[in-house]
Design a protein around this motif. Sequence first.
Motif, PDB file in Angstrom:
ATOM      1  N   ALA A  26     -37.635 -44.316  58.417  1.00 38.93           N
ATOM      2  CA  ALA A  26     -38.196 -43.235  57.606  1.00 38.93           C
ATOM      3  C   ALA A  26     -37.190 -42.108  57.495  1.00 38.93           C
ATOM      4  N   ARG A  35     -36.959 -37.774  55.587  1.00 39.06           N
ATOM      5  CA  ARG A  35     -37.651 -36.713  54.882  1.00 39.06           C
ATOM      6  C   ARG A  35     -36.626 -35.878  54.136  1.00 39.06           C
ATOM      7  N   ALA A  50     -41.445 -37.579  51.685  1.00 35.09           N
ATOM      8  CA  ALA A  50     -41.342 -38.559  52.763  1.00 35.09           C
ATOM      9  C   ALA A  50     -40.813 -39.874  52.194  1.00 35.09           C
ATOM     10  N   ASP A  67     -39.855 -44.021  52.744  1.00 36.73           N
ATOM     11  CA  ASP A  67     -40.245 -45.216  53.480  1.00 36.73           C
ATOM     12  C   ASP A  67     -39.046 -46.157  53.582  1.00 36.73           C
TER      13      ASP A  67
END
Length: 898
Positions: free
Chosen positions: A232, A234, A287, A289
Amino acid sequence: MGRRPARGLGLLALTIGTALASASPVVAQGAGAETRRSLDLDTGWQFNLVGPYAGDGSLEAPDPGAWQVVAVPHTWNRVGYYLSDPEQHINSADNVEKTQGVGWYYRTFESPRLAGSERTYLEFDAVSRTAEVWVNGRKVGENRNPFGRFRLDVTDALRMGGANELYVKVDNTQPAEGNSTAEVLPMTGDFFVRGGIYRPVRLIVAPPVHFDLLDHGGPGVYASTASIAPGAARLNLSARIANSSPKRAELAMVASLIADDGHVVGSQRSAIIVPPGETAEIAGEMALDAPRLWNGVDDPYLHTLRFDLFDESGALIDRIDQPFGVREMRIDPERGFFLNGRPHQLRGAGFHQDTEASDWAVAPGEVERSMQIMRDMGANSVRLAHYQHGAPVHEIADRMGMVLWDEIGLVTAWTNAPDQVELPGAILANARQQLLDLVHQNYNHASVAVWGIANEVDFGPGRPDFLGRPPEVIADPMPLLENLAALSRELDPLRPVVLANCCEERGMQDVPVVAEAVDAVGANRYFGWYYGAPDQLGEHLDTLRAKHPDIPLSVSEYGAGGAPNMHSDNPLGGPIDMGGRTQPEEFATWFHEENWRELAGRDDLWGIWLWNAFDFGTTVRAEGDAQDINTKGLVTYDREIAKDAYYFYRAVWSDEPTVHVQGRRYVDRAYPVTDIRVNSNAASTGMTVNGAALPAQGDCDQNVCVWRDVRLARGENVVVARARFGEETVEDRVVWQLDAAQEQSFRIDSGTVVAAAAEVQFGSDTFFDGGTAGSTDQRGGRGRQAVTAEIAGTQRRDIVASFREGAFSYRVPTGNGRYRITLTFVEPTQAAGARIFDVTAEGDQTLLRVDVAQRAGGTLRAVTESFETVVADGVLDLGFVPVTGEAIVSAIEIAPAD
């Protein structure tokens, strides 16, 4: 104060954006529609070089008959040329143009037809130094940053649907107190600031509501990687939206990160209301993935970061696509540079933007070639010196994975008058403008690691003369640096603020400790070139580290001049001339080998950049085989010759199979015996000379394999180095020539690193042990004329002007046999009786109590002594043994006695 591109937002935007942040993305109506139009303004220009301002400060009008047709990018300057092989080069003494002053550009263009309230902007990627722009007789704006993109809203000045006249006044006058460019950073450096519209120009038509085109030349949309976690990440996002329509705009913005296969890795939606005639900011977070990371040269993966702007009906009204790499960078004071959590020491070179072909008006293809040359050397980073470079180099670095050091044009000086101690407010404003432009225009590039705010502003009163008269009193640079550092951190909290210094702990007086103004520092150090010896570099860096344990340290410059067609048999045979002509290629190779010996394995350094990737134009040098060229490049100005030092780095930095024989351009050999040096990163490297194999070598020191005392044959000598890399065989082949007159003779020009010319070929000083080199002449360079001594009693003045003195010996690999040795002596300064020495041959005292001044009848008169000796072990041993004072010899000639 400045605004953070990735974080600033207004309260109105925050309120509405937060309320709608969880809503479903708007479905674009007409998402494929063209939201902006762009027209390149590259051809159809006319140019008129007015030249410098008149003595009374007024500007002479352009000569009506002096207009010439040009294409943009264009510069009127052409700087620097090689003295050798002029037929192979573009530049010459006849076509250089170093005028600094005013030039005018003119062209007409058809105005595009506008729909509704569309706006039209002129976009200049750079104009140097200053630009003033008129459309149809109306002044629409100006710019005083020589290196940044700027845009002007010209809508209201256009004649719609008809011909429009565009004038641009360009001024690259060197800033001085009270003159036309006094408000621009003066940039007192070892390079030349050209004039012209030297980067592209275009006309942009944008919808009335659009991502802001007047945001310091930036895209108006910004993103940064806020954090990375397993699987992940951000992003921080922000955008500026301009509303030039007469009514308020209720808008939605959707930001998407798109992989190259088209799937969306992450998205974010915000809403904003922008009042008529105003510009508002909006920000948010995205965010991600399992994003694929941008991993430098190993995997420079780029997503597409798309910003879509929708009106209240859901129609797409503006779109910006930006290549974007998800990555995390940081610098540790003890462990160096980290990329995505892993150590990644930056290694590369400094880079000026000019080429011999185009000077500053370089095309993207030329930039790509330069970057590829550096990448092929094994570089993973480039320091963009000493000003903001254009968009192409940033885009190419993103694609190649090359990490960039960006910096503004604050170089050495920051005031315009001698001994001025108060920083003018206009210059402070210009420095801030350059930093604002630099950050906004390059913020989204994954390759950019740091923002540089200055280069060598710590010279102070120790500034070298060739950069202008060193002032007795100078302004303290720290307030300016602290101001710029604060602005940089405000604009971009994630990238460190850096600078390059020259002089701390170098034994100079009144050196400000500028490292304390920034987050990380670079040291420009030239041990072994301008001062000291290479083996002092490591200790010096240790001193800096101990003094500033919390400030990460890099080496941002080190280098030496090298002329690729000037050669030495021994780079330590005599003095080089750091500011003049004597700069053989072999010395530059030795310099880099020995400096790298000090730098290799220093994981505490966050970066290492040699100076420079390419020879570049300047107007303060007459050195090597060039005029107005800094010859420290590893590759020539025209990008055609990679010097031997280039291949040294390729062998130690790159995993690409490398086998390179040094000295390929030293074709006509002075000596029949030579060392052969090969850069190779193979486990084992073979060597043949004229088809005969020499023992293979492996585990070579610094990947430099050396075959000692290889004997050459008369005529052509074919030297082939060969190595296997898995299933691949790589070889390098050079051809050297040995004249019949050199086949069994050794003629040594003692005390020289480059042998002087004579009626027979001499080699430079080598085969010696001990002693120091000297000369009867006073060297020139740095604007000083050389003073040559008149030496009587010889037809070889240039040969005998140099000498070796002290207690020393020569071991010359002559082979066995009887040889006749002729020694030439010149006493430079001493009176009879002050210098007395013996000469031995093969251990026997051959010449006793030599007193050159007594035998010559005074100083600066050549005398010769000849004798014969028998060599039985293959090496002639000559000794020079002081009795009183120091021994001396100017030339040695060895030939078979028969």
